[in-house]
Design a protein around this motif. Sequence first.
Motif, PDB file in Angstrom:
ATOM      1  N   PRO A   4      23.922   5.799 -34.149  1.00 30.29           N
ATOM      2  CA  PRO A   4      22.782   6.081 -33.333  1.00 30.29           C
ATOM      3  C   PRO A   4      22.504   4.839 -32.173  1.00 30.29           C
ATOM      4  CG  PRO A   4      22.440   5.060 -35.322  1.00 30.29           C
ATOM      5  CD  PRO A   4      23.668   5.300 -35.465  1.00 30.29           C
ATOM      6  N   MET A   5      21.663   5.377 -31.201  1.00 30.08           N
ATOM      7  CA  MET A   5      21.279   4.470 -30.079  1.00 30.08           C
ATOM      8  C   MET A   5      20.251   3.528 -30.679  1.00 30.08           C
ATOM      9  SD  MET A   5      21.784   3.400 -27.020  1.00 30.08           S
ATOM     10  CE  MET A   5      22.162   4.470 -25.905  1.00 30.08           C
ATOM     11  N   LYS A   6      20.712   2.234 -30.627  1.00 27.90           N
ATOM     12  CA  LYS A   6      19.736   1.163 -31.392  1.00 27.90           C
ATOM     13  C   LYS A   6      18.837   0.354 -29.959  1.00 27.90           C
ATOM     14  CE  LYS A   6      21.114   0.994 -35.682  1.00 27.90           C
ATOM     15  NZ  LYS A   6      21.220  -0.123 -36.768  1.00 27.90           N
ATOM     16  N   LEU A   7      18.001  -0.037 -30.428  1.00 31.14           N
ATOM     17  CA  LEU A   7      16.997  -0.764 -29.512  1.00 31.14           C
ATOM     18  C   LEU A   7      16.826  -1.965 -29.858  1.00 31.14           C
ATOM     19  CD1 LEU A   7      14.086   1.964 -28.606  1.00 31.14           C
ATOM     20  CD2 LEU A   7      16.379   1.736 -27.327  1.00 31.14           C
ATOM     21  N   VAL A   8      16.659  -3.004 -28.823  1.00 30.04           N
ATOM     22  CA  VAL A   8      16.794  -4.585 -29.133  1.00 30.04           C
ATOM     23  C   VAL A   8      15.665  -5.327 -28.509  1.00 30.04           C
ATOM     24  CG1 VAL A   8      19.231  -4.900 -30.307  1.00 30.04           C
ATOM     25  CG2 VAL A   8      18.534  -5.268 -27.626  1.00 30.04           C
ATOM     26  N   THR A   9      15.183  -6.083 -29.441  1.00 33.60           N
ATOM     27  CA  THR A   9      14.522  -7.136 -28.718  1.00 33.60           C
ATOM     28  C   THR A   9      15.358  -8.327 -28.180  1.00 33.60           C
ATOM     29  OG1 THR A   9      14.219  -8.337 -30.879  1.00 33.60           O
ATOM     30  CG2 THR A   9      12.655  -6.896 -30.650  1.00 33.60           C
ATOM     31  N   ALA A  10      14.698  -9.159 -27.284  1.00 34.45           N
ATOM     32  CA  ALA A  10      15.500 -10.132 -26.588  1.00 34.45           C
ATOM     33  C   ALA A  10      16.108 -11.107 -27.744  1.00 34.45           C
ATOM     34  CB  ALA A  10      14.405 -11.312 -26.036  1.00 34.45           C
ATOM     35  N   ALA A  11      15.231 -11.257 -28.713  1.00 34.63           N
ATOM     36  CA  ALA A  11      15.619 -12.388 -29.872  1.00 34.63           C
ATOM     37  C   ALA A  11      17.236 -11.610 -30.520  1.00 34.63           C
ATOM     38  CB  ALA A  11      14.775 -12.570 -31.025  1.00 34.63           C
ATOM     39  N   GLU A  12      16.904 -10.463 -30.826  1.00 31.68           N
ATOM     40  CA  GLU A  12      17.888  -9.617 -31.463  1.00 31.68           C
ATOM     41  C   GLU A  12      19.112  -9.362 -30.411  1.00 31.68           C
ATOM     42  OE1 GLU A  12      16.171  -6.349 -34.422  1.00 31.68           O
ATOM     43  OE2 GLU A  12      15.917  -5.893 -32.110  1.00 31.68           O
ATOM     44  N   MET A  13      19.041  -9.562 -29.174  1.00 32.11           N
ATOM     45  CA  MET A  13      20.113  -9.532 -28.031  1.00 32.11           C
ATOM     46  C   MET A  13      20.942 -11.076 -28.162  1.00 32.11           C
ATOM     47  SD  MET A  13      21.507  -7.340 -26.388  1.00 32.11           S
ATOM     48  CE  MET A  13      23.157  -7.902 -25.876  1.00 32.11           C
ATOM     49  N   ARG A  14      20.057 -11.863 -28.368  1.00 25.67           N
ATOM     50  CA  ARG A  14      20.760 -13.035 -28.138  1.00 25.67           C
ATOM     51  C   ARG A  14      21.728 -13.165 -29.532  1.00 25.67           C
ATOM     52  NH1 ARG A  14      19.166 -15.746 -23.781  1.00 25.67           N
ATOM     53  NH2 ARG A  14      17.182 -15.608 -23.268  1.00 25.67           N
ATOM     54  N   PRO A  29      14.281  -5.192 -15.327  1.00 22.38           N
ATOM     55  CA  PRO A  29      13.423  -5.454 -14.286  1.00 22.38           C
ATOM     56  C   PRO A  29      12.747  -6.800 -14.218  1.00 22.38           C
ATOM     57  CG  PRO A  29      13.169  -3.106 -14.888  1.00 22.38           C
ATOM     58  CD  PRO A  29      13.805  -3.913 -15.955  1.00 22.38           C
ATOM     59  N   THR A  30      12.763  -7.566 -13.388  1.00 16.43           N
ATOM     60  CA  THR A  30      12.063  -8.809 -13.472  1.00 16.43           C
ATOM     61  C   THR A  30      10.315  -8.329 -13.463  1.00 16.43           C
ATOM     62  OG1 THR A  30      13.569 -10.055 -12.156  1.00 16.43           O
ATOM     63  CG2 THR A  30      11.300 -11.211 -12.363  1.00 16.43           C
ATOM     64  N   GLY A  31       9.752  -8.861 -14.542  1.00 18.09           N
ATOM     65  CA  GLY A  31       8.427  -8.416 -14.672  1.00 18.09           C
ATOM     66  C   GLY A  31       8.173  -7.593 -15.852  1.00 18.09           C
ATOM     67  N   LEU A  32       9.106  -7.254 -16.699  1.00 11.01           N
ATOM     68  CA  LEU A  32       9.048  -6.558 -17.795  1.00 11.01           C
ATOM     69  C   LEU A  32       9.192  -7.085 -19.091  1.00 11.01           C
ATOM     70  CD1 LEU A  32       8.734  -3.701 -19.011  1.00 11.01           C
ATOM     71  CD2 LEU A  32      11.225  -3.399 -18.745  1.00 11.01           C
ATOM     72  N   ASP A  33       8.379  -7.247 -19.869  1.00 11.03           N
ATOM     73  CA  ASP A  33       8.482  -7.769 -21.069  1.00 11.03           C
ATOM     74  C   ASP A  33       9.287  -6.987 -21.887  1.00 11.03           C
ATOM     75  OD1 ASP A  33       7.214 -10.073 -22.990  1.00 11.03           O
ATOM     76  OD2 ASP A  33       7.510  -8.373 -24.187  1.00 11.03           O
ATOM     77  N   SER A  34      10.552  -7.674 -22.416  1.00  7.65           N
ATOM     78  CA  SER A  34      11.660  -7.050 -22.920  1.00  7.65           C
ATOM     79  C   SER A  34      11.259  -6.310 -24.374  1.00  7.65           C
ATOM     80  CB  SER A  34      12.831  -7.929 -23.313  1.00  7.65           C
ATOM     81  OG  SER A  34      12.356  -9.023 -24.184  1.00  7.65           O
ATOM     82  N   ASP A  35      10.081  -6.866 -25.071  1.00  2.43           N
ATOM     83  CA  ASP A  35       9.998  -6.619 -26.548  1.00  2.43           C
ATOM     84  C   ASP A  35       8.697  -5.589 -26.453  1.00  2.43           C
ATOM     85  OD1 ASP A  35      11.862  -8.156 -26.760  1.00  2.43           O
ATOM     86  OD2 ASP A  35      10.571  -9.589 -28.011  1.00  2.43           O
ATOM     87  N   SER A  36       7.686  -5.916 -25.624  1.00  2.00           N
ATOM     88  CA  SER A  36       6.559  -5.182 -25.793  1.00  2.00           C
ATOM     89  C   SER A  36       6.405  -3.871 -24.893  1.00  2.00           C
ATOM     90  CB  SER A  36       5.119  -5.866 -25.537  1.00  2.00           C
ATOM     91  OG  SER A  36       5.213  -6.549 -24.297  1.00  2.00           O
ATOM     92  N   GLY A  37       7.224  -4.079 -23.596  1.00  2.00           N
ATOM     93  CA  GLY A  37       7.053  -3.071 -22.641  1.00  2.00           C
ATOM     94  C   GLY A  37       5.804  -3.174 -21.637  1.00  2.00           C
ATOM     95  N   ALA A  38       5.130  -4.388 -21.731  1.00  2.00           N
ATOM     96  CA  ALA A  38       4.295  -4.944 -20.939  1.00  2.00           C
ATOM     97  C   ALA A  38       4.893  -5.223 -19.515  1.00  2.00           C
ATOM     98  CB  ALA A  38       3.592  -6.330 -21.455  1.00  2.00           C
TER      99      ALA A  38
END
Length: 670
Positions: free
Chosen positions: A155-165, A323-332
């Motif tokens: 499956p296509m997984k989605l990660v937070t920044a911490a998980e990506m690290r 994109p610069t300005g996008l919060d990787s985890d919340s989508g803010a």
Amino acid sequence: MSDDTAPPRPRKFAHGIDVIETHRIADVIRRHGDRFLNRVYTPDEIAHCRGRIPELAVRFAAKEAVMKALGTGIRGVGWKDIEILPNRRGKPLVFLYGRGAKRAEEIELRGLEISMTHLADLAMASVVGERASPRPKTPAARRQRPPPHPGERPPMKLVTAAEMRQLEAAAIAAGSSEAQLMEEAGLAVAQESWMLLGTLEGRRILVLAGPGNNGGDGLVAARHLYDWGAEVAVYLPAGHRDESRCDELRAREVPLLMGEDDPDGAQLRARLEAADLVIDALFGIGQRLPLDPASPVGRALAALSAVRAGSYQPPKVVAVDLPTGLDSDSGAVDPLLVVPDMTVTFGLPKVGMYQAPGSDAVGRVQVIDIGIPKEALNAVALELITSRWVRQHLPARPADANKGTFGRVLVVGGSSRYRGAVLLAARGAYRAGAGLVTIAAAEDLAAGLAPALPEATGCRCPPPREAPSPPRLRRRSARSGPPPVRPSSAPASPSPMTPARSPGPPSPIPPIAPAASSSTPMRSTPSPPWTTPRPGSTRGPSSPPPRRDGAAPPHHHPRSPARPSRRRPHGRRALGCVVVLKGAHTVVAEPGGAAALCPFANPLLATAGSGDVLAGIIAGYLAQGADPFTAARLGVYLHAAVAEAAEPEFGRAGLLAGDIADRLPVSSGT
Ligand SMILES: NC(=O)C1=CN([C@@H]2O[C@H](COP(=O)(O)OP(=O)(O)OC[C@H]3O[C@@H](n4cnc5c(N)ncnc54)[C@H](OP(=O)(O)O)[C@@H]3O)[C@@H](O)[C@H]2O)[C@@H](O)CC1
Ligand SMILES: Nc1ncnc2c1ncn2[C@@H]1O[C@H](COP(=O)(O)OP(=O)(O)O)[C@@H](O)[C@H]1O
Ligand SMILES: [K+]
Ligand SMILES: [Mg+2]
């Protein structure tokens, strides 16, 4: 059907064509000489061409033509996986190696013929062969559900920044290095940029590079794009910590502009105005939001925004990783964010790209494999529900079935205020494929319901005055276990239950005895198979609505993430059931910790009764034997896919909840 009994796949032409200006190759060779030759041509080709530009140019075109015939594009196959050499009579032949050979085998490519020609400044190649068509879809094959696991794509997984690290650390532990990962990332950005522009010769590319590794990826991309013939400049608003990557560019005389040398931003503006493409490599997963508009990066983004808004032919924008300005985890989204045409993201997509308003702020998303070990992906809990997954998990519909095969759904309701709810849920359950739907409603309502859905059977239940209030429900469940599931909103919304053949003992005293007068007894599970809270009923503010007018979505403070509890809807463990958290990008979570996110946000679904239909659809899949987590994912995806499919017809408003149910087969059939 085993492979040797499978009918041969029908065959079709594989064709590819490409043309190139000879001087482009001459320029690149003048600038980069052997480095270019060794990267693109095999030793035998280099020996054969002996530096003759037309021979080299026509081979360049030929390699691209072969890539087109293979259907891979330049990302799928390396330049040197394709070799073009003459036979003894001078006729050019194509030889495939490595990934090229593998791809040819996959598509059963045969008899690849090549023809090449050149004029004064043009070289052209055309290749044609024969390949196998994708397997034919006979009606029987279409009906047949693909076998669930072996061979199924992960499956296509989605990660937070911490998980990506963590994944990055796993890749490094498995033998890669940060520098190698950055090389992969930068190369992919360069290739995607090339494909976006179509051609690089004479194209002006400005790389906005930040101080960290995101900026490093941008520097690698700049190096490749320069080597491939683009006019590249790099703007470093806040300098860069990796001098050696900067030196690689200085050695090529790529202009490196430092923010501190451009205090009024005039140089930046001039470069932006001239650019065909801007690469946003300012910040990636390491960004701290909100951005400071007065900082060098803030000013660079504001200048890019102004040029995009004010220019007749604005530059395209490719975002590196995020994109610069996008919060990787919340989508803010920060107000300074510039929505790119494309985001080239590494390893796995980031959760914030599938969360409103971030999902409207990423452009087309291209996910690049940079060599994360597959086993490491198992630790990632959140996955994206995809159409492929849905196709693979829809309950089987055998031709020799009868209605008993597809289970029964009981819908319980009794409120005169929400009388449509039971009907909508029942309709959803039927459209999802349940064999029999029974509506249990208070006697005074039941008579009115029958004509509206004659396909549903009815059973009587006590008058609505008995409908228990939430505190009473709680008291009752304390005595007898949790109540059966019901949609979140209306106090007397219908309660689809698990089918008779689902496992689990009957609950001791369900609030409304559903089977009392039904001819076949039905059971409910002791704990609800799923529940559907809405975001408002969980912690945290809901996110602002997305904008599709191309402008940056409104600022949503990243420190108060859009829906903090959405990623891990708290309560699913306490409830011990699957939770469906409804809204744009609905999340489905199961008590074990896995969660799935719906890729769609669509206001067509924001209509009364839509949740009731969803409840019915999920019950319909449960009735057909799907486990609760699977049933909820199927239901959530297809419910929202109906709205996606209806958008060309309806725009953004006007779909009725009943339409969602009635349009369901359209999407489940695809
Ligand atoms: N993970 C992977 O597998 C791979 C990751 N890769 C790439 O690495 C990227 C992550 O790199 P990263 O960790 O260096 O973070 P990045 O996004 O460059 O930002 C950090 C820098 O920005 C600064 N800074 C941040 N916010 C700021 C603000 N508001 N205002 C001002 N400054 C601010 C921050 O400053 P500091 O906090 O140090 O003061 C620091 O200097 C990732 O997105 C991907 O592109 C690939 O190379 C290969 C594989
Ligand atoms: N903007 C949106 N994008 C995607 N889905 C949405 C959006 N707004 C609402 N929905 C979906 O519509 C349904 C609404 O459910 P609910 O509020 O319970 O409605 P009702 O109680 O009237 O049936 C949920 O499935 C929710 O996920
Ligand atoms: K970026
Ligand atoms: Mg509801």
